[in-house]
Design an enzyme around this catalytic site. Sequence first.
Site, short mmCIF file in Angstrom:
data_model
loop_
_atom_site.label_atom_id
_atom_site.label_comp_id
_atom_site.label_asym_id
_atom_site.label_seq_id
_atom_site.Cartn_x
_atom_site.Cartn_y
_atom_site.Cartn_z
N ASP A 1 -14.52 13.92 -1.67
CA ASP A 1 -13.21 12.93 -1.41
C ASP A 1 -13.46 11.81 -2.40
OD1 ASP A 1 -12.38 14.75 0.30
OD2 ASP A 1 -12.25 13.21 2.02
N ASP B 1 -12.90 18.89 -2.22
CA ASP B 1 -11.68 18.18 -2.35
C ASP B 1 -11.78 16.84 -3.02
OD1 ASP B 1 -10.72 20.25 -0.68
OD2 ASP B 1 -11.12 19.32 1.03
#
Length: 279
Positions: free
Chosen positions: A127, A150
Amino acid sequence: MVAADGSGKYRTIQEAVESIRAFMDYTVTVYIKNGTYKEKLVIPSWVKNVQLLGESAEGTVITYADHANINKMGTFRTYTVKVEGSDITFRNLTIENNAPRLGQAVALHTEGDRLRFVGCRFLGNQDTVYTGAERTRLYFSGCYIEGTTDFIFGPSTALFDFCVIHSKSNSYVTAASTPREVELGYVFRNCKLTAAPGVDKVYLGRPWRPYASTFFLNCELGGHICPAGWDNWRDVRNERTARYGEYRCSGAGARTDGRVKWAKQLSQEVDLKDAFSWL
């Protein structure tokens, strides 16, 4: 002028930001000398028309080390830099979350509109870059972005131009959560996707929300990009709604014969004029 060694007007970037008048109609440049700035920097919503200019991308480093499992912090409080204001430009600096791999750890968290990042580096693991507000527009040019899982995620519309996107583990590059009514989410144009040694199974994206929109245009995809290219996040229903596509990509990871059938191979480039007319 900000200098960690005391040779500037301010020692911290936050001090310099707090000195700027609210809702200015002229541009202020905050020049940041090389140094390591251990700060959890917030640029408030009333700050606009500001340029933060680092002395060099490698030498001007803003860093912190929060992660989601510190006192049940959760993902969205882990940022190193949070940009709430609009019409802000960052040039030639590094934003880093150097937390150990113990959970989500955001380096850059954006909420403002018309944000520009030019020649910057974003370092982290899971992230790294959170584009955190719907209907906001971001532009990344000549940047380096690294992470594990991600590591570019959120609902904003963002154009990545001539950037290097570096995967540090087998996982997923993007996790867009584009709203259904927003035409474009993430667009990578003329970017190069690279990976650390031994990394050989990375997906271009998976849909954090059903209508995720992500496109790769004229990008060089390394051999670490797996043949399927895209993942449905363990929900076949996402295959009917996610908006994924590629156009004239090259490299060992750009072969299309193994791609999932629900992602598109485009016959022409995505029209960016409306979404990025502000540039």
